[in-house]
Design an enzyme around this catalytic site. Structure first.
Site, PDB file in Angstrom:
ATOM      1  N   LYS A 291       6.165   4.625  11.896  1.00 63.41           N
ATOM      2  CA  LYS A 291       7.266   3.767  11.973  1.00 63.41           C
ATOM      3  C   LYS A 291       6.559   2.572  11.088  1.00 63.41           C
ATOM      4  O   LYS A 291       5.392   2.370  10.531  1.00 63.41           O
ATOM      5  CB  LYS A 291       7.523   2.857  13.456  1.00 63.41           C
ATOM      6  CG  LYS A 291       8.025   4.263  14.390  1.00 63.41           C
ATOM      7  CD  LYS A 291       8.270   3.601  15.701  1.00 63.41           C
ATOM      8  CE  LYS A 291       6.941   3.612  16.820  1.00 63.41           C
ATOM      9  NZ  LYS A 291       7.538   3.153  18.279  1.00 63.41           N
ATOM     10  N   GLY A 292       7.305   1.605  10.594  1.00 66.83           N
ATOM     11  CA  GLY A 292       7.096   0.488   9.762  1.00 66.83           C
ATOM     12  C   GLY A 292       6.022  -0.518  10.133  1.00 66.83           C
ATOM     13  O   GLY A 292       6.032  -0.561  11.425  1.00 66.83           O
TER      14      GLY A 292
ATOM     15  N   GLY B  16       5.364  -3.572   8.199  1.00 61.30           N
ATOM     16  CA  GLY B  16       5.384  -4.793   7.179  1.00 61.30           C
ATOM     17  C   GLY B  16       5.780  -5.818   8.119  1.00 61.30           C
ATOM     18  O   GLY B  16       5.000  -7.053   7.920  1.00 61.30           O
ATOM     19  N   GLU B  17       6.640  -5.797   8.871  1.00 54.15           N
ATOM     20  CA  GLU B  17       7.229  -7.035   9.358  1.00 54.15           C
ATOM     21  C   GLU B  17       6.780  -7.325  10.922  1.00 54.15           C
ATOM     22  O   GLU B  17       6.526  -8.617  11.071  1.00 54.15           O
ATOM     23  CB  GLU B  17       8.583  -7.203   9.440  1.00 54.15           C
ATOM     24  CG  GLU B  17       9.337  -7.222   8.267  1.00 54.15           C
ATOM     25  CD  GLU B  17      10.709  -6.652   7.805  1.00 54.15           C
ATOM     26  OE1 GLU B  17      10.726  -5.275   8.255  1.00 54.15           O
ATOM     27  OE2 GLU B  17      11.496  -7.400   7.626  1.00 54.15           O
TER      28      GLU B  17
ATOM     29  N   GLY C   9       0.777  -1.333  -0.045  1.00 52.03           N
ATOM     30  CA  GLY C   9      -0.104   0.167  -0.164  1.00 52.03           C
ATOM     31  C   GLY C   9       0.775   1.233  -0.122  1.00 52.03           C
ATOM     32  O   GLY C   9       0.315   2.343   0.388  1.00 52.03           O
TER      33      GLY C   9
END
Lengths: 785, 175
Positions: A719-720, A722-723, A494
């Protein structure tokens, strides 16, 4: 102005300090109270219409007139010397246009001391030859007509065997990367810590090779325009592929253009240039035709990468009150024939809990199995399974609430460097998750015949702060629309949507009036790899800075046209408003009046804050049912609470959480690549025998986001995402299985067989003595393909 | 590899199989004439010969569902059908889902619910659901799960696929 600074860059658990050129971010972070129109609200995916209509052009769908099809002949053996390759018969086949082997390919170094086409093959699936033909079918026919003579060599697929001095050598430098001591981290005094412990726990954990199995394979199309190479490729890093392919082919960077518009996922396996891209480029040059290379699912399973399988020996010393006194981890990661050692298995042990005495020894070992590659939170998924399984075991042994044990050992500061966190709402994630999951009610375990219900939990820590360098450009068109041009890529997370929202918010335009370009190195400036949960926290601030620069220029021109001061102007929804005197004008009116003068905003990601640790946190609670007669495990519900700082788009971040949990369920219960120790070949290189979750395996997933801007980490406060969501899932499920059935399975995946063995309902036949797998055995000869 | 021409005759090169045959296919209501080898799958013809790349090639052996299309209204793995078997039978692909420039309700629901991530499996899932909804316009949750159990989504968008499909089912129920 750019300046040179020392900055700390964290990527997938590894921290490096390096010199970097950065541009100070002139943009103040949005405060938590600031009212935002577009950021923070659900926004449907940019490009969604193309996806649901079949109109999205993935690399897989690129077709160029005159395009040839490339297929690769791969080694059927786990370890051999290639004595000769006879391509004469293949060349006589109708429709074959080019054949490439070590005999006619340039000697391009690959994987350190190996070559693009090497004289030695080191796993089943290693590249031996490539064919370009009029159709895929003809290319496949031609592969059958290439005759290869091999001298078989001893092989090893078990990492502990491979560490022994007399093991067959995968590479002549030795099998243990970096030497026999491994990668050691130590703080405090381990022996003292164990001496002061009331209890010491010591266990062996194992995690398996999970195949990424991105639905779009590692495919590409290579085309030469004169001496310039255009490469469409399915990648997580367009710029990385540009640099890698240019280096391999000896081309200057401006002669390679990499394009990746829609991307069928990567999960870590597509982080830079691969052999396939260079092979396609060489065949395109040889045949003077565009060449498409499209690996089969079998090839993808053999050579596309796997999560590093690990063996972990974990020892923990605790005081009577649950305080961790010492933690010692010795981990062995199987990197396969060429994988990287980028798997920080010791990360969770080093940084999740407040423990003064810690030692981690990480070993990365070559074997003759298919190469490992980073896979969504590499190292942390594996390490968290061991650590959080052990924490659960400690809690039960001390008759403590597992959640309470975590709070007793809660780290207020980063235990590794003593730095303060930019934010750490992990305690809040524990509390919220416990409430949602009904944690305090769990003691009343339910039994329904043979089915036992249980609840388990686990924690998550991961980086995801991103950093420089990352850039973006915004151009305003004369009708008031804008082009946001970047070199990043949307690997299915996204990215496009989120970056458009940020640009629209800052610029004051409607999101639909902004078009974003991604995945084209010719169009957009440098962007980092879409990995390490760093795309949004790296690219987001760069996009915001570009939008701010464009907005300021637009307002300065508008103020001249409106004859008011620029300071009294603001933009919202495409309308410029002046407070004194009260006037409004549409952005499109201003841009129309300035004609084809183009406002171009340029933005760069600023440096990370010094002496502050940026981390994402979370907690997951899994509810399972275990059938103690059959060993069947059903995950019925997962509750997830995560902190990614400010949420830009609750719709897409929610999808990241659900996706991580689904992959985590696969990892916990069903996924495993099998390499037969007798033949060194893969037994389930397909999507039937290699099990990934289907819609029938999906539990109820409830998630909550701690949606609080982390104002010190960057100008968007994000902050990210994805993981982090995959990190705690397997550990939470394993702990729930214990709660339900009273058995602790320390080896993933948790199969029925393993559960029944632990319960004592199944006894495995021990292997006859002396039948150690390996090259000494006469083994089944794999079919020569 | 250049073919040599000797006395006006192309040097003979080896060929496998009978070569290409002429074939007429009906896809999304349009008739196409193509020249294909008999061994070519419906999926490869759709993608490489007709340029209809919505159906995706993932496993090429009926294990993932990414190539799902409707053949005479029934969802099939187009990688397991030879194109020559499909002559005279109407084929529907994701490219034919829109009508009069309007998205099919399932397509709109997929966008609204974020029922995909990378989107590579989406055309196959949509066609599996299309077949279900053509038969039964307000299916239950179990029926939706069964309809797409043969479609793998590696990004794990399943919950939202379910929500999207059920939202269409509920809207149909109320009509």
């Amino acid at each position: 102005m750019p300046k040179i600074v020392r900055t700390r860059v964290e990527f997938e658990g590894e921290v490096r300090e390096r010199m970097a050129v950065v541009v100070e971010d002139q943009v103040l972070p949005w405060s938590a109270r600031e009212k935002l129109d577009i950021v923070g609200r659900p926004h449907p995916r940019v490009g969604g219409r193309q996806i649901v209509t079949g109109g999205a052009t993935y690399t897989a769908d690129v077709q160029i007139p005159g395009m040839l099809h490339c297929k690769i002949r791969r080694s059927p053996l786990p370890h051999a010397e290639v004595l000769s390759i006879d391509t004469a018969e293949a060349q006589t086949l109708f429709g074959v246009r080019g054949v490439l082997t070590h005999a006619n390919a340039p000697r391009i170094r690959w994987f350190g001391n190996s070559f693009l086409f090497d004289r030695f093959v080191r796993f089943e699936g290693d590249e031996v030859a490539a064919v370009a033909a009029d159709s895929e079918e003809i290319a496949e026919d031609a592969l059958d007509l290439i005759h290869v003579r091999y001298r078989e060599l001893p092989f090893v697929v078990d990492p502990e065997q491979a560490m022994k001095p007399d093991a067959p050598r995968v590479h002549k430098e030795g099998n243990v990367i970096g030497g026999p001591e491994g990668d050691v981290y130590e703080r405090g005094n381990l022996e003292e810590g164990f001496a002061r412990s009331n209890h010491v726990f010591s266990e062996r954990y194992e995690t398996q090779a999970a195949v990424h199995n991105c639905l779009e394979p590692h495919c590409c199309v290579a085309m030469w325009n004169g001496d310039e190479l255009v490469l469409w490729t399915s990648t997580q890093h367009a710029y990385g592929v540009r640099d890698g392919v240019a280096a391999a082919l000896g081309l200057p960077l401006h002669k390679v253009r990499v394009i990746c518009e829609f991307m069928g996922a990567g999960f870590g396996s597509k982080q830079g240039a691969g052999k396939h891209e260079v092979i396609a480029a060489l065949l395109a040059k040889m045949t003077e035709r565009p060449v498409r290379l499209y690996p089969s699912r079998r090839e993808e399973n053999l050579a596309g990468g796997v999560r590093h399988p690990t063996i972990q020996y974990l020892r923990a010393g605790v005081r009577r009150d649950g305080k961790l006194m010492a933690l010692h981890l010795r981990s062995i990661a199987n990197v396969g024939a060429y994988g990287t050692d980028s798997s920080e298995v010791g990360g969770p042990v080093r940084e999740l809990y407040d423990c003064a005495n810690v030692r981690t020894e990480q070993f990365a070992v070559y074997t003759n199995a298919g190469p490992a590659a980073a896979f969504r939170a590499p190292g942390y998924v594996e390490g968290m399974f061991a650590l959080e399984s052990m924490m659960d075991q400690i809690a039960y042994s001390l008759s403590m609430d597992p959640l309470q044990l975590r709070l007793v050992n809660y780290a207020r500061k980063d235990p590794v460097r003593g730095a303060t966190y930019s934010s750490k709402p992990l305690d809040e994630a524990y509390r919220t998750g416990a409430k949602m999951a009904g944690w305090n009610l769990r003691a009343k375990a339910q039994q329904m015949g043979a089915r036992r219900r249980g609840l388990g939990m686990a924690s998550q820590i991961w980086g995801g702060g991103g950093g420089p360098p990352a850039y973006a450009i915004i151009r305003l068109n004369s009708d008031g629309t804008a082009d946001l041009v970047t070199g990043t890529q949307d690997i299915g997370t996204g990215t496009k949507t989120v970056l458009v929202q940020i640009a629209a918010e800052e610029l004051g335009l409607k999101a639909e009036d902004i078009r974003i370009t991604v995945g084209d190195t010719l169009a957009g400036p440098y962007a980092p790899v879409s990995a390490g949960s760093m795309t949004v926290p790296s690219m987001g601030p760069a996009v915001r800075a570009a939008a701010k620069s464009a907005r300021e220029e637009l307002l300065s021109l508008a103020s001249a046209l409106m004859q008011v001061s620029a300071a009294s102007l603001s933009i919202r929804n495409g309308i410029i408003t002046s407070t004194t005197p009260s006037k409004t004008v549409a952005v499109s009116d201003v841009t129309r009046r300035i004609g084809d003068f183009m406002i171009v905003g340029k933005g760069a990601r600023g440096p990370n804050p010094p002496n502050v640790k940026v981390r994402t946190f979370g907690a997951q609670f899994a509810e399972v049912e275990v059938d103690v007669e059959t060993g069947d495990v059903t995950v019925t519900r997962v509750v997830a609470v995560h902190d990614f700082g400010r949420i830009i788009n609750p719709l897409t971040s929610g999808s990241q959480i659900e996706g991580g949990i689904v992959q985590g369920i696969g990892f916990a219960l069903m996924e495993e690549r099998f390499v037969d120790p007798e033949s060194g070949t893969s037994l389930n290189a397909n999507l039937e025998a290699y099990k990934i979750p289907t819609i029938l395996d999906i539990p109820i997933i409830e998630h909550a986001l701690i949606d609080r801007p982390d104002e010190s980490c960057n100008s968007i406060g994000s902050k990210g995402a994805g993981e982090p969501p995959i990190i705690p899932t397997a550990a939470a499920i394993a702990n729930a299985v214990y709660d339900a059935a009273g058995v602790r399975v320390r080896s993933l995946p948790i199969t029925r067989e393993k559960i029944l063995v632990e319960i004592g309902k199944l006894k495995l036949q021990p292997k006859p003595a002396g039948e150690a797998p390996g090259p000494a055995q006469k083994r089944r000869r794999p079919r020569r393909g | 590899m250049k073919d040599t021409v000797r006395s006006g005759v192309l040097a003979q090169r080896r060929r496998r199989g009978p070569g290409k045959l002429q074939l007429r296919l009906n896809v999304n209501g349009e008739t196409y004439e193509v020249m294909v080898e008999p061994r070519r799958t419906l999926l490869d013809v759709l993608r490489d010969d007709l340029g209809l790349t919505g159906a995706k090639k993932v496993c090429d052996r009926g294990q993932c569902g990414a190539c799902t299309v409707l053949l005479q209204g029934v969802p099939v793995y187009s990688c397991l059908k030879l194109a020559i078997e499909c002559e005279g039978k109407p084929v529907e692909t994701v490219e034919g889902l829109m009508s009069n420039g309007r998205l099919h309700p399932l397509q709109q629901a997929f966008i609204d619910h974020d029922a995909f991530q990378c989107g590579f499996c989406t055309p196959g899932i949509l066609m599996s659901l299309k077949a279900l909804f053509d038969r039964n316009d307000s299916p239950t949750e179990d029926e939706v799960r069964q309809a797409v159990e043969g479609n793998l989504c590696r990004c794990g968008a399943y919950s939202k696929v379910l929500q999207a499909a059920l939202s269409v089912a509920r809207a149909n129920e109320q009509e």
